[in-house]
Design an enzyme around this catalytic site. Structure first.
Site, PDB file in Angstrom:
ATOM      1  N   LYS A 173      34.632  64.814  76.084  1.00  0.00           N
ATOM      2  CA  LYS A 173      33.392  64.610  75.318  1.00  0.00           C
ATOM      3  C   LYS A 173      33.481  65.278  73.942  1.00  0.00           C
ATOM      4  O   LYS A 173      33.086  64.685  72.948  1.00  0.00           O
ATOM      5  CB  LYS A 173      32.182  65.119  76.107  1.00  0.00           C
ATOM      6  CG  LYS A 173      31.778  64.182  77.244  1.00  0.00           C
ATOM      7  CD  LYS A 173      31.367  62.816  76.709  1.00  0.00           C
ATOM      8  CE  LYS A 173      31.191  61.780  77.780  1.00  0.00           C
ATOM      9  NZ  LYS A 173      30.942  60.435  77.279  1.00  0.00           N
ATOM     10  N   LEU A 201      27.149  48.041  83.588  1.00  0.00           N
ATOM     11  CA  LEU A 201      26.632  48.062  84.971  1.00  0.00           C
ATOM     12  C   LEU A 201      26.353  49.477  85.456  1.00  0.00           C
ATOM     13  O   LEU A 201      25.951  49.680  86.596  1.00  0.00           O
ATOM     14  CB  LEU A 201      27.625  47.384  85.919  1.00  0.00           C
ATOM     15  CG  LEU A 201      27.899  45.909  85.619  1.00  0.00           C
ATOM     16  CD1 LEU A 201      28.963  45.360  86.578  1.00  0.00           C
ATOM     17  CD2 LEU A 201      26.627  45.076  85.730  1.00  0.00           C
ATOM     18  N   GLY A 202      26.546  50.471  84.597  1.00  0.00           N
ATOM     19  CA  GLY A 202      26.332  51.855  85.007  1.00  0.00           C
ATOM     20  C   GLY A 202      24.867  52.252  84.983  1.00  0.00           C
ATOM     21  O   GLY A 202      23.973  51.429  84.725  1.00  0.00           O
ATOM     22  N   GLN A 203      24.626  53.536  85.246  1.00  0.00           N
ATOM     23  CA  GLN A 203      23.254  54.047  85.340  1.00  0.00           C
ATOM     24  C   GLN A 203      22.479  53.767  84.050  1.00  0.00           C
ATOM     25  O   GLN A 203      21.344  53.273  84.089  1.00  0.00           O
ATOM     26  CB  GLN A 203      23.277  55.556  85.625  1.00  0.00           C
ATOM     27  CG  GLN A 203      21.902  56.126  85.929  1.00  0.00           C
ATOM     28  CD  GLN A 203      21.850  57.650  85.910  1.00  0.00           C
ATOM     29  OE1 GLN A 203      22.820  58.323  85.555  1.00  0.00           O
ATOM     30  NE2 GLN A 203      20.716  58.194  86.293  1.00  0.00           N
ATOM     31  N   ASP A 213      37.718  45.474  80.516  1.00  0.00           N
ATOM     32  CA  ASP A 213      38.267  46.819  80.699  1.00  0.00           C
ATOM     33  C   ASP A 213      38.494  47.402  79.305  1.00  0.00           C
ATOM     34  O   ASP A 213      39.244  46.812  78.506  1.00  0.00           O
ATOM     35  CB  ASP A 213      39.591  46.712  81.478  1.00  0.00           C
ATOM     36  CG  ASP A 213      40.159  48.089  81.824  1.00  0.00           C
ATOM     37  OD1 ASP A 213      39.851  49.070  81.105  1.00  0.00           O
ATOM     38  OD2 ASP A 213      40.910  48.177  82.808  1.00  0.00           O
ATOM     39  N   TYR A 225      35.969  66.461  81.806  1.00  0.00           N
ATOM     40  CA  TYR A 225      34.892  65.657  81.208  1.00  0.00           C
ATOM     41  C   TYR A 225      34.496  66.243  79.850  1.00  0.00           C
ATOM     42  O   TYR A 225      34.409  65.528  78.842  1.00  0.00           O
ATOM     43  CB  TYR A 225      33.703  65.658  82.166  1.00  0.00           C
ATOM     44  CG  TYR A 225      32.493  64.873  81.707  1.00  0.00           C
ATOM     45  CD1 TYR A 225      32.535  63.485  81.600  1.00  0.00           C
ATOM     46  CD2 TYR A 225      31.296  65.526  81.417  1.00  0.00           C
ATOM     47  CE1 TYR A 225      31.409  62.767  81.211  1.00  0.00           C
ATOM     48  CE2 TYR A 225      30.172  64.809  81.036  1.00  0.00           C
ATOM     49  CZ  TYR A 225      30.233  63.429  80.928  1.00  0.00           C
ATOM     50  OH  TYR A 225      29.111  62.726  80.551  1.00  0.00           O
ATOM     51  N   GLY A 243      30.559  49.147  79.777  1.00  0.00           N
ATOM     52  CA  GLY A 243      30.040  49.965  80.895  1.00  0.00           C
ATOM     53  C   GLY A 243      28.598  49.617  81.223  1.00  0.00           C
ATOM     54  O   GLY A 243      27.819  50.473  81.667  1.00  0.00           O
ATOM     55  N   ASP A 266      31.511  44.993  81.628  1.00  0.00           N
ATOM     56  CA  ASP A 266      31.895  46.126  82.476  1.00  0.00           C
ATOM     57  C   ASP A 266      33.215  45.764  83.145  1.00  0.00           C
ATOM     58  O   ASP A 266      33.562  44.578  83.251  1.00  0.00           O
ATOM     59  CB  ASP A 266      30.820  46.408  83.539  1.00  0.00           C
ATOM     60  CG  ASP A 266      30.918  47.822  84.120  1.00  0.00           C
ATOM     61  OD1 ASP A 266      30.056  48.660  83.802  1.00  0.00           O
ATOM     62  OD2 ASP A 266      31.860  48.083  84.908  1.00  0.00           O
TER      63      ASP A 266
HETATM   64  P1  NAD Z   1      28.109  55.369  84.945  1.00  0.00           P
HETATM   65  O1  NAD Z   1      29.252  56.044  85.623  1.00  0.00           O
HETATM   66  O2  NAD Z   1      26.876  55.113  85.701  1.00  0.00           O
HETATM   67  O3  NAD Z   1      28.595  53.981  84.329  1.00  0.00           O
HETATM   68  C1  NAD Z   1      29.820  53.853  83.636  1.00  0.00           C
HETATM   69  C2  NAD Z   1      30.251  52.407  83.727  1.00  0.00           C
HETATM   70  O4  NAD Z   1      31.515  52.310  83.079  1.00  0.00           O
HETATM   71  C3  NAD Z   1      30.439  51.906  85.171  1.00  0.00           C
HETATM   72  O5  NAD Z   1      29.667  50.746  85.398  1.00  0.00           O
HETATM   73  C4  NAD Z   1      31.930  51.626  85.273  1.00  0.00           C
HETATM   74  O6  NAD Z   1      32.239  50.481  86.046  1.00  0.00           O
HETATM   75  C5  NAD Z   1      32.294  51.398  83.816  1.00  0.00           C
HETATM   76  N1  NAD Z   1      33.714  51.653  83.541  1.00  0.00           N
HETATM   77  C6  NAD Z   1      34.490  52.662  84.019  1.00  0.00           C
HETATM   78  N2  NAD Z   1      35.743  52.499  83.559  1.00  0.00           N
HETATM   79  C7  NAD Z   1      35.745  51.403  82.775  1.00  0.00           C
HETATM   80  C8  NAD Z   1      36.733  50.740  82.027  1.00  0.00           C
HETATM   81  N3  NAD Z   1      38.016  51.162  81.986  1.00  0.00           N
HETATM   82  N4  NAD Z   1      36.386  49.635  81.316  1.00  0.00           N
HETATM   83  C9  NAD Z   1      35.116  49.185  81.348  1.00  0.00           C
HETATM   84  N5  NAD Z   1      34.133  49.745  82.066  1.00  0.00           N
HETATM   85  C10 NAD Z   1      34.461  50.845  82.767  1.00  0.00           C
HETATM   86  O7  NAD Z   1      27.794  56.210  83.615  1.00  0.00           O
HETATM   87  P2  NAD Z   1      26.407  56.324  82.833  1.00  0.00           P
HETATM   88  O8  NAD Z   1      25.644  57.390  83.478  1.00  0.00           O
HETATM   89  O9  NAD Z   1      25.808  55.008  82.616  1.00  0.00           O
HETATM   90  O10 NAD Z   1      26.959  56.951  81.466  1.00  0.00           O
HETATM   91  C11 NAD Z   1      27.160  56.196  80.288  1.00  0.00           C
HETATM   92  C12 NAD Z   1      27.605  57.155  79.208  1.00  0.00           C
HETATM   93  O11 NAD Z   1      26.622  58.186  79.042  1.00  0.00           O
HETATM   94  C13 NAD Z   1      28.927  57.892  79.501  1.00  0.00           C
HETATM   95  O12 NAD Z   1      29.619  58.107  78.304  1.00  0.00           O
HETATM   96  C14 NAD Z   1      28.465  59.237  80.051  1.00  0.00           C
HETATM   97  O13 NAD Z   1      29.425  60.246  79.860  1.00  0.00           O
HETATM   98  C15 NAD Z   1      27.236  59.454  79.196  1.00  0.00           C
HETATM   99  N6  NAD Z   1      26.304  60.417  79.796  1.00  0.00           N
HETATM  100  C16 NAD Z   1      25.628  60.106  80.952  1.00  0.00           C
HETATM  101  C17 NAD Z   1      24.759  61.034  81.509  1.00  0.00           C
HETATM  102  C18 NAD Z   1      24.011  60.756  82.776  1.00  0.00           C
HETATM  103  O14 NAD Z   1      23.359  61.685  83.320  1.00  0.00           O
HETATM  104  N7  NAD Z   1      24.025  59.513  83.300  1.00  0.00           N
HETATM  105  C19 NAD Z   1      24.580  62.269  80.879  1.00  0.00           C
HETATM  106  C20 NAD Z   1      25.305  62.564  79.742  1.00  0.00           C
HETATM  107  C21 NAD Z   1      26.151  61.619  79.190  1.00  0.00           C
HETATM  108  N1  SER Z   2      25.068  63.676  84.028  1.00  0.00           N
HETATM  109  C1  SER Z   2      26.346  63.866  83.435  1.00  0.00           C
HETATM  110  C2  SER Z   2      27.310  64.411  84.414  1.00  0.00           C
HETATM  111  O1  SER Z   2      26.886  65.186  85.250  1.00  0.00           O
HETATM  112  C3  SER Z   2      26.230  64.818  82.255  1.00  0.00           C
HETATM  113  O2  SER Z   2      27.050  64.380  81.270  1.00  0.00           O
HETATM  114  O3  SER Z   2      28.470  64.100  84.331  1.00  0.00           O
END
Ligand code: NAD
Ligand code: SER
Length: 319
Positions: free
Chosen positions: A142, A9-11, A49, A138, A7, A33
């Site tokens: 979690k 490429l995510g945030q 994936d 969600y 993952g 990703d």
């Molecule tokens: P995001 O949605 O920005 O990125 C998730 C990435 O996972 C994406 O780039 C997507 O393409 C990839 N993805 C989705 N399905 C996939 C699959 N089957 N195989 C491979 N890649 C796949 O999420 P994020 O904000 O970067 O979050 C990362 C982790 O942190 C997650 O577990 C999320 O629950 C957790 N989290 C994030 C936040 C937040 O505010 N950003 C807060 C609490 C927890």
């Molecule tokens: N920022 C995340 C969401 O809203 C918290 O896990 O899903």
């Protein structure tokens, strides 16, 4: 250390990769990703994936991976629209990663969330160990993920560690469909349009954190000697407990004409109402020295500074 990030490429991943390559050297980091790469990472990237066990195992064995930062997931708002997909990605994906880790002796970092708590959890200063009965899909994934990670640690000896992240605010990659996304959008819209339509009520209190603190927390936790940890999956961490009105007021300090309208999205509001107002993160401080660097004002200044450059908007913080 040879690190695999899912993952990426995510945030969070898009910024974690830069810190990991700086800290442990580019040749020791492998970004993956499901999506096609749109980042200038200074390390190898491959499409992966996490629902495909064999592909994860091949990357781990071919690259001598010993540590996995597992970030691939479906976030809260999207998970509520697509609950079956969320269960599949968040649970099957995690189980695949844990199975590979058990077989090939990898440590695993997996973020949990404030979403792992529910409406009957104590709302203020939510303790590290307390009632967890989330009502969103969600949250269900979690809390189940936390339990699964603990199980793989006690049953198979996998070095699993996690953080209950609050809403993360950042300026590089947009968030991926969560309930706290408003806290990022508000900065973009303040600079671009001077106005923001917020999808949560103005007094919805939630924990938040600036991205540099989120990255620091993950790395510090993973570098802590195992014998210092009583808890593992997952630690409460927070930097600030704030509501949309607080963000609006903080931004107005630097953009006095900024206005906010509240047009509530009931699905997201219901999720937010089921989460804590503020977390007690003293276990993280005691066990591995966690301490946040940014508060709301220092984050607002940095966000407006960085975003104005990114968006090409003429803006300077007046002290
Ligand atoms: P995001 O949605 O920005 O990125 C998730 C990435 O996972 C994406 O780039 C997507 O393409 C990839 N993805 C989705 N399905 C996939 C699959 N089957 N195989 C491979 N890649 C796949 O999420 P994020 O904000 O970067 O979050 C990362 C982790 O942190 C997650 O577990 C999320 O629950 C957790 N989290 C994030 C936040 C937040 O505010 N950003 C807060 C609490 C927890
Ligand atoms: N920022 C995340 C969401 O809203 C918290 O896990 O899903």
């Amino acid at each position: 250390m040879k690190i695999l990030v899912t993952g990426a490429l995510g945030q969070i991943g898009s910024e974690l990769i830069d810190t990991l390559t700086d800290r442990y050297a580019s040749e020791n980091v492998f970004a993956t990703d499901k999506k096609t790469n749109n980042q200038n990472f200074d390390c190898k990237f491959e499409k992966l994936d996490v629902l495909n066990y064999e592909s994860i195992e091949n990357i781990v064995t071919e690259n001598n991976i010993d540590t996995i930062y597992h970030l691939a997931a479906i976030l809260s708002a999207v998970a509520e629209e697509k609950p079956r997909l969320a269960w599949q990605v968040n649970m099957e994906g995690l189980k695949n990663v844990l199975e590979v880790a058990a077989k090939h002796d990898c440590a695993v970092f997996t973020p949990s969330s404030i979403g792992a708590f529910g409406p009957n959890t104590p709302k203020n200063k939510t303790p590290q160990d307390t009632i967890q009965r989330p009502t969103s899909m969600y949250g269900v994934t979690k809390v189940s993920g936390e339990l699964l990670c603990d199980y793989y640690h006690t049953k198979f000896g996998v070095d699993t560690r996690g953080l209950r992240y609050p809403g993360i605010i950042s300026n590089k990659t947009l968030p991926g469909g969560g309930t706290t996304d408003y806290a990022v959008e508000i900065y973009y819209e303040a600079l671009k349009n001077g106005h923001y339509e917020c999808f949560l009520e103005q007094d919805t209190q939630l924990d938040m954190m600036y991205m540099p603190d989120a990255i620091k927390a993950a790395i510090e936790l993973m570098e802590t000697p195992a014998d210092k940890l009583t808890h593992r999956n997952a630690f409460n961490v927070t930097s600030m407990s704030v509501a949309p009105r607080d963000f609006a007021n903080s931004i107005k300090e630097y953009l006095p004409d900024f206005t906010v309208e509240y047009k509530v999205d009931q699905t997201k509001q219901k999720i937010a109402n089921s989460w804590p107002n503020s977390l007690d993160d003293s276990a993280a401080t005691k066990e591995w020295g966690w301490e946040a660097e940014y508060d709301l004002d220092s984050m607002t200044k940095d966000m407006l500074d960085k975003l104005s450059v990114k968006l090409g908007i003429d803006f300077k913080i007046k002290e």
